[in-house]
Structure formats: C-alpha cells, structure tokens
Design a protein around this motif. Sequence first.
Motif, PDB file in Angstrom:
ATOM      1  N   ASN A   1     -14.567   9.853  16.830  1.00  0.00           N
ATOM      2  CA  ASN A   1     -15.371  10.921  17.422  1.00  0.00           C
ATOM      3  C   ASN A   1     -16.282  10.399  18.526  1.00  0.00           C
ATOM      4  OD1 ASN A   1     -15.158  13.747  15.983  1.00  0.00           O
ATOM      5  ND2 ASN A   1     -14.786  12.166  14.437  1.00  0.00           N
TER       6      ASN A   1
ATOM      7  N   GLU B   1     -28.428  18.538  18.241  1.00  0.00           N
ATOM      8  CA  GLU B   1     -27.026  18.841  18.551  1.00  0.00           C
ATOM      9  C   GLU B   1     -26.107  17.753  18.015  1.00  0.00           C
ATOM     10  OE1 GLU B   1     -26.856  19.338  22.797  1.00  0.00           O
ATOM     11  OE2 GLU B   1     -28.064  21.174  22.730  1.00  0.00           O
ATOM     12  N   GLU B   2     -26.504  16.489  18.205  1.00  0.00           N
ATOM     13  CA  GLU B   2     -25.666  15.394  17.713  1.00  0.00           C
ATOM     14  C   GLU B   2     -25.678  15.357  16.191  1.00  0.00           C
ATOM     15  OE1 GLU B   2     -22.853  12.399  18.548  1.00  0.00           O
ATOM     16  OE2 GLU B   2     -23.711  14.022  19.745  1.00  0.00           O
TER      17      GLU B   2
ATOM     18  N   ARG C   1     -20.888  17.875  10.612  1.00  0.00           N
ATOM     19  CA  ARG C   1     -19.549  18.482  10.507  1.00  0.00           C
ATOM     20  C   ARG C   1     -18.461  17.450  10.217  1.00  0.00           C
ATOM     21  NH1 ARG C   1     -21.693  21.465  14.733  1.00  0.00           N
ATOM     22  NH2 ARG C   1     -20.592  20.289  16.336  1.00  0.00           N
ATOM     23  N   ILE C   2     -18.653  16.199  10.669  1.00  0.00           N
ATOM     24  CA  ILE C   2     -17.557  15.227  10.539  1.00  0.00           C
ATOM     25  C   ILE C   2     -17.756  14.213   9.418  1.00  0.00           C
ATOM     26  CG2 ILE C   2     -16.955  15.434  12.986  1.00  0.00           C
ATOM     27  CD1 ILE C   2     -18.260  12.602  13.353  1.00  0.00           C
TER      28      ILE C   2
ATOM     29  N   ASP D   1     -25.956  17.939  14.216  1.00  0.00           N
ATOM     30  CA  ASP D   1     -25.054  19.019  13.789  1.00  0.00           C
ATOM     31  C   ASP D   1     -23.597  18.582  13.872  1.00  0.00           C
ATOM     32  OD1 ASP D   1     -27.229  20.652  13.301  1.00  0.00           O
ATOM     33  OD2 ASP D   1     -27.019  21.800  15.168  1.00  0.00           O
ATOM     34  N   HIS D   2     -23.255  17.873  14.940  1.00  0.00           N
ATOM     35  CA  HIS D   2     -21.892  17.352  15.098  1.00  0.00           C
ATOM     36  C   HIS D   2     -21.582  16.361  13.982  1.00  0.00           C
ATOM     37  CE1 HIS D   2     -18.274  15.684  16.847  1.00  0.00           C
ATOM     38  NE2 HIS D   2     -18.837  14.487  16.876  1.00  0.00           N
TER      39      HIS D   2
END
Length: 181
Positions: A83, A30-31, A37-38, A33-34
């Motif tokens: 973030n 999950e991290e 994205r950034i 994937d985050h």
Amino acid sequence: MSEMTLEELWELFPIQLTEHQACWTNQYREEKDHLIRILPDTVKIHHIGSTSIEGIWAKPIIDILMEADLREFEKIKHLLEHNGYTCMAQDETHIHFNKGYTPNGFAEKVFHVHLKTYGDNDELYFRDYLNGHPEIAKEYEKLKVSLWKRYEHDRDGYTESKTAFVRKYTQKAKMQFGRRY
C-alpha cells in the motif's frame, strides 16, 4: 533509490523545517483512516512527532506510531508494502516505513510509520507533555531550528542532537502522567 548511498539520499531529502501547518492533523487523519481499512483492527495508531505538537516548526513529514503484537509484524509489513510504504529499517521489535519519497524528492504528502510493540510508546508521552507545556514546546522548536542548517544533510546527527532534550521531557512526562498508555 535503493542503490543510492545514505549521503545521496540525505542530499535528495534534506531536513526542511516549516511553520506549523493546520493541514497536518487532517493529513494524519486521512492516512489513519486508510491504515485502519488495510490493517488488523488490533493495531493502535497515533500521531506523533513535531507535526502533532501545536504551534511549533516541524519537518513537513507526518510521523505515525503503530503499536501491535510482535506476531503480527510480518503481516503488517506485507500490507504496508503493498500500500505504498517502503520498509527502511527493521530489527527484532521495530520496523520503520516511509511513504512519499520519490526519485525527484519529497511528494506533496510524506509519512513515516514506526511499527512497535504495544507499550513501546514514549513518543506519546513526549507529544502530550509538549502540548501541555507550550513554553517547553517552544524550547524544542528553538533547538530544532538551531540544528537545522548544521544537519540539513545529516538526519542521524540532527536526531542525535535532540536526544537529550527528548529523553529529559519524556521522563518528566512519565512522572506527570504515570501509566497513561
């Protein structure tokens, strides 16, 4: 927290070990994937540390290695700080970030990001060697558990006490795997 001494921080954030948790892989994904994205798409992202080693006790902190071009470090640092990550240490070729540290202690999910240059990735060799050699992984677990209470409030001492073991098996991994990465 920025005004706290190192000793105060270690008291608030002691070393805690727990049995291996299946959720650690999902928390990493999950991290990741985050982060994908950034961050620039040239950044390589890897799950490292004891939470990436099957079946051993670990601090419930997801360690992430990010490899990038040194010229991208300041941009990446800016993106991470905007973030939820805090820059904890920086030198010419490494930047370390934390996420999940609060004035009341650890959040439910805690991450350490190690930003390094491409190829500075010994942690991958160590991870893969221990995952391929469960008996060595268990030796590592025993070492960590034996150090836990003695260094509960001294992260530097805890890490230093594991260094010889980590170096030994990283070298064995490099001999076994060659230039895998």
